[in-house]
Design a protein around this motif. Structure first.
Motif, PDB file in Angstrom:
ATOM      1  N   CYS A  58       0.822  -1.219   0.000  1.00 11.22           N
ATOM      2  CA  CYS A  58       0.000   0.000   0.000  1.00 11.22           C
ATOM      3  C   CYS A  58       0.855   1.269   0.000  1.00 11.22           C
ATOM      4  N   GLN A  59       1.940   1.265   0.754  1.00  9.68           N
ATOM      5  CA  GLN A  59       2.734   2.480   0.885  1.00  9.68           C
ATOM      6  C   GLN A  59       3.325   2.913  -0.446  1.00  9.68           C
ATOM      7  N   THR A  60       3.805   1.970  -1.241  1.00 11.95           N
ATOM      8  CA  THR A  60       4.433   2.332  -2.510  1.00 11.95           C
ATOM      9  C   THR A  60       3.470   3.071  -3.416  1.00 11.95           C
ATOM     10  N   CYS A  61       2.261   2.568  -3.546  1.00 11.28           N
ATOM     11  CA  CYS A  61       1.318   3.163  -4.496  1.00 11.28           C
ATOM     12  C   CYS A  61       0.644   4.421  -3.956  1.00 11.28           C
ATOM     13  N   HIS A  62       0.642   4.600  -2.651  1.00 14.68           N
ATOM     14  CA  HIS A  62      -0.046   5.750  -2.066  1.00 14.68           C
ATOM     15  C   HIS A  62       0.933   6.784  -1.489  1.00 14.68           C
ATOM     16  N   THR A  63       2.167   6.786  -1.994  1.00 16.65           N
ATOM     17  CA  THR A  63       3.163   7.754  -1.542  1.00 16.65           C
ATOM     18  C   THR A  63       3.887   8.326  -2.755  1.00 16.65           C
ATOM     19  N   GLN A  64       3.798   9.605  -2.943  1.00 15.99           N
ATOM     20  CA  GLN A  64       4.528  10.221  -4.041  1.00 15.99           C
ATOM     21  C   GLN A  64       5.986  10.422  -3.646  1.00 15.99           C
ATOM     22  N   GLU A  65       6.841  10.544  -4.632  1.00 20.62           N
ATOM     23  CA  GLU A  65       8.264  10.695  -4.367  1.00 20.62           C
ATOM     24  C   GLU A  65       8.514  11.915  -3.472  1.00 20.62           C
ATOM     25  N   GLY A  66       9.175  11.676  -2.349  1.00 15.83           N
ATOM     26  CA  GLY A  66       9.463  12.748  -1.407  1.00 15.83           C
ATOM     27  C   GLY A  66       8.293  13.154  -0.533  1.00 15.83           C
ATOM     28  N   GLU A  68       4.742  12.411   2.105  1.00 14.24           N
ATOM     29  CA  GLU A  68       4.427  11.705   3.332  1.00 14.24           C
ATOM     30  C   GLU A  68       3.834  10.330   3.019  1.00 14.24           C
ATOM     31  N   PRO A  69       4.212   9.317   3.787  1.00 10.93           N
ATOM     32  CA  PRO A  69       3.685   7.976   3.527  1.00 10.93           C
ATOM     33  C   PRO A  69       2.162   7.938   3.544  1.00 10.93           C
ATOM     34  N   PHE A  70       1.596   7.261   2.574  1.00  9.46           N
ATOM     35  CA  PHE A  70       0.159   6.992   2.463  1.00  9.46           C
ATOM     36  C   PHE A  70      -0.678   8.240   2.136  1.00  9.46           C
ATOM     37  N   ALA A  71      -0.027   9.375   1.856  1.00  7.32           N
ATOM     38  CA  ALA A  71      -0.776  10.615   1.602  1.00  7.32           C
ATOM     39  C   ALA A  71      -1.145  10.790   0.135  1.00  7.32           C
ATOM     40  N   GLY A  72      -0.850   9.807  -0.706  1.00  2.65           N
ATOM     41  CA  GLY A  72      -1.298   9.842  -2.093  1.00  2.65           C
ATOM     42  C   GLY A  72      -0.507  10.790  -2.974  1.00  2.65           C
ATOM     43  N   GLY A  73      -1.028  10.936  -4.190  1.00  2.00           N
ATOM     44  CA  GLY A  73      -0.423  11.852  -5.144  1.00  2.00           C
ATOM     45  C   GLY A  73       0.536  11.211  -6.121  1.00  2.00           C
ATOM     46  N   THR A  78      -1.352   5.816 -17.734  1.00  2.00           N
ATOM     47  CA  THR A  78      -2.061   4.720 -18.377  1.00  2.00           C
ATOM     48  C   THR A  78      -2.371   5.089 -19.826  1.00  2.00           C
ATOM     49  N   PRO A  79      -2.786   4.135 -20.647  1.00  2.00           N
ATOM     50  CA  PRO A  79      -3.201   4.471 -22.015  1.00  2.00           C
ATOM     51  C   PRO A  79      -4.398   5.413 -22.073  1.00  2.00           C
ATOM     52  N   PHE A  80      -5.088   5.598 -20.947  1.00  2.00           N
ATOM     53  CA  PHE A  80      -6.288   6.419 -20.915  1.00  2.00           C
ATOM     54  C   PHE A  80      -6.050   7.798 -20.299  1.00  2.00           C
ATOM     55  N   GLY A  81      -4.823   8.047 -19.845  1.00  2.00           N
ATOM     56  CA  GLY A  81      -4.493   9.306 -19.200  1.00  2.00           C
ATOM     57  C   GLY A  81      -3.778   9.062 -17.892  1.00  2.00           C
ATOM     58  N   VAL A  82      -3.669  10.110 -17.075  1.00  2.00           N
ATOM     59  CA  VAL A  82      -2.931  10.027 -15.817  1.00  2.00           C
ATOM     60  C   VAL A  82      -3.900  10.017 -14.636  1.00  2.00           C
ATOM     61  N   LEU A  83      -3.691   9.049 -13.747  1.00  2.00           N
ATOM     62  CA  LEU A  83      -4.447   8.946 -12.498  1.00  2.00           C
ATOM     63  C   LEU A  83      -3.501   9.191 -11.336  1.00  2.00           C
ATOM     64  N   TYR A  84      -4.028   9.705 -10.238  1.00  2.00           N
ATOM     65  CA  TYR A  84      -3.224   9.943  -9.045  1.00  2.00           C
ATOM     66  C   TYR A  84      -3.784   9.133  -7.881  1.00  2.00           C
ATOM     67  N   SER A  85      -2.882   8.493  -7.145  1.00  4.73           N
ATOM     68  CA  SER A  85      -3.337   7.698  -6.004  1.00  4.73           C
ATOM     69  C   SER A  85      -3.901   8.601  -4.918  1.00  4.73           C
ATOM     70  N   SER A 152      -4.111  17.386  -0.390  1.00  7.98           N
ATOM     71  CA  SER A 152      -4.962  17.090  -1.536  1.00  7.98           C
ATOM     72  C   SER A 152      -4.094  16.555  -2.666  1.00  7.98           C
ATOM     73  N   VAL A 153      -4.649  15.669  -3.454  1.00  8.52           N
ATOM     74  CA  VAL A 153      -3.901  15.127  -4.592  1.00  8.52           C
ATOM     75  C   VAL A 153      -4.391  15.808  -5.868  1.00  8.52           C
ATOM     76  N   PRO A 154      -3.570  15.841  -6.898  1.00 12.35           N
ATOM     77  CA  PRO A 154      -3.997  16.477  -8.150  1.00 12.35           C
ATOM     78  C   PRO A 154      -5.219  15.784  -8.743  1.00 12.35           C
ATOM     79  N   ASP A 155      -5.960  16.532  -9.533  1.00  8.46           N
ATOM     80  CA  ASP A 155      -7.084  15.944 -10.256  1.00  8.46           C
ATOM     81  C   ASP A 155      -6.551  15.001 -11.333  1.00  8.46           C
ATOM     82  N   ASN A 156      -7.273  13.927 -11.558  1.00 14.62           N
ATOM     83  CA  ASN A 156      -6.904  13.022 -12.643  1.00 14.62           C
ATOM     84  C   ASN A 156      -6.941  13.757 -13.979  1.00 14.62           C
TER      85      ASN A 156
END
Length: 423
Positions: A58-66, A68-73, A78-85, A152-156
């Motif tokens: 869970c931590q890998t996919c829900h933590t952006q580089e640099g 906070e753990p589990f805070a998303g982003g 994907t072939p359909f566009g960009v999604l943010y955890s 807050s995480v960016p909009d998809n």
């Protein structure tokens, strides 16, 4: 937009429209969603939940580089566009702090948010749906202990029509199964535990299974290798290929259960050294699992019947000859003329799943950018150079074709155009 992309988009719209119409007429009803028992009834523990969070990475996919753990982003290209955890810390404003256990259960089993809107299957709820309610309860308890992070995480950034969440009702009608994992009484306890970890908690098929035009896993080719976008060195996003995990010669046929355990625990075995996106899986997940669970996963993976995707066209004799020359000059000193590897600087290329993957993307990334190794494995192996600026697309295509054709491999040739797409 290419003709193929237009056709795939038209197919997506048509199929989802049909499935959406079926949904509207009652073939799939929100009222049929399972409702969990009261949280206290499961006897779940924080320790159990923390372990499941590691098993699910869970931590890998829900933590952006640099971040906070589990805070998303973290972005998913994907072939359909960009999604943010999403932020899964218990922050009430930007995370899941205002959710109930029932809300969380619905997200894991049915892929919906508390307001009833659909979650995109980049969050692998089709795998997590197989978790037992008791394990979902334990995971929920653990997430509630995390430090709240107001972020807050960016909009998809998805193309139309993929940005219409309502269409996911149709996708689920076609592809989502919310049934809980059922042990097979004909198999051993180890096999069943391994199946549960691989198929549900670990969601290994998400990266190791090819997908159809609608982004769903192709069940007939389960675990034969998938393709996805992730980072290479310098932050570029390029294709990667998840290897074949079945017992086919292009997969794990030459691997023993001990090889699999060593790789998942230490990131290194007699057959391979972990690199690329898999490094985070090992560092944040499998290396933190018990030896018993790793052994169970190995038992299950070795039981998968041999299956493979069709190889590409075989390279011509001239390409193989050119590739042999490049290999002799640049690769043979570490990987040896036999391809067996010297055991220190060069891994074996004989029956290597990365070399033989249906999609050569990961092999090309290694050649172009060098192996992206975990810090504790960067010793002599980091000496492998990045050949992206040293060799032409034609030379790299030739040497990739050579190693995919020789050393008992038979995965098909690589074209300069494929190399160019990876640069």
């Amino acid at each position: 937009m290419s003709t193929i992309r237009r056709r795939l988009r038209s197919l997506l719209v048509a199929l989802l429209a049909v499935a959406g119409a079926a949904l509207a007429y009652g073939f799939v009803a929100a009222g049929e969603r399972s409702v969990p028992a009261p949280l206290a009834s499961y006897g779940a523990t924080l320790e159990q939940g923390a372990y499941l969070a590691r098993a699910g990475n869970c931590q890998t996919c829900h933590t952006q580089e640099g971040g906070e753990p589990f805070a998303g982003g973290l972005p998913f290209h994907t072939p359909f566009g960009v999604l943010y955890s999403t932020n899964i810390t218990p922050d009430a404003a930007t995370g899941i702090g205002s959710w109930s256990f029932t809300d969380f259960h619905a997200s894991m089993k049915h892929g919906v948010r508390p307001d009833g809107s659909h979650l995109y299957p980049a969050f692998p709820y089709s795998d997590f749906a197989r978790l037992t309610d008791a394990d979902i309860a334990a995971l929920w308890l653990y997430l509630q202990t995390l430090a709240p992070v107001n972020q807050s995480v960016p909009d998809n950034a998805l193309d139309f029509p993929y940005n219409q969440r309502a269409l996911l009702a149709g996708w689920k009608a076609l592809f989502h199964d919310d049934a809980t994992f059922e042990p097979d009484p004909a198999q051993s306890d180890a096999w069943n535990r391994g199946a549960y970890l691989v198929e549900a908690a670990g969601h290994c098929g998400a990266c190791h299974t090819p997908r159809n035009a609608l982004g769903a896993e192709r069940e007939t080719l389960a675990f034969t290798g998938g393709s996805y976008l992730d980072r290479v060195r310098f932050g570029y996003y390029r294709r990667w290929s998840g290897v074949n995990l079945t017992s086919d010669v292009t997969g794990l046929a030459a691997w023993s259960e001990e090889d699999i355990v060593d790789y998942l625990r230490d990131g290194i075995s007699g057959n391979a050294v972990v690199h690329g996106p898999m490094r985070e899986v090992v560092l944040n997940s499998t290396s933190q699992l018990s030896d018993g669970d790793l052994q169970a996963m190995a038992v299950y993976l070795k039981s998968l019947p041999a299956n493979a995707q069709p190889p590409g066209p075989r390279p011509g004799a001239a390409t193989v000859a050119a590739g042999e020359l490049v290999y002799t000059v640049h690769c043979g000193s570490c990987h040896l003329p036999s391809g067996e590897g010297d055991g220190v600087l060069g891994v074996s290329l004989l029956g290597n799943p990365i070399v033989q993957a249906a999609d050569p993307a990961s092999l090309l990334n290694v050649i172009l950018y060098g192996p992206h190794l975990p810090p504790r494995l960067v010793v002599g192996r980091s000496a492998m150079k990045m050949f992206g600026k040293r060799l032409s697309d034609t030379d790299i295509a030739a040497v990739a074709s050579y190693v995919r054709e020789e050393f008992g491999n038979g995965a098909g040739g690589v074209t300069p155009e494929q190399v160019k797409r990876q640069r």
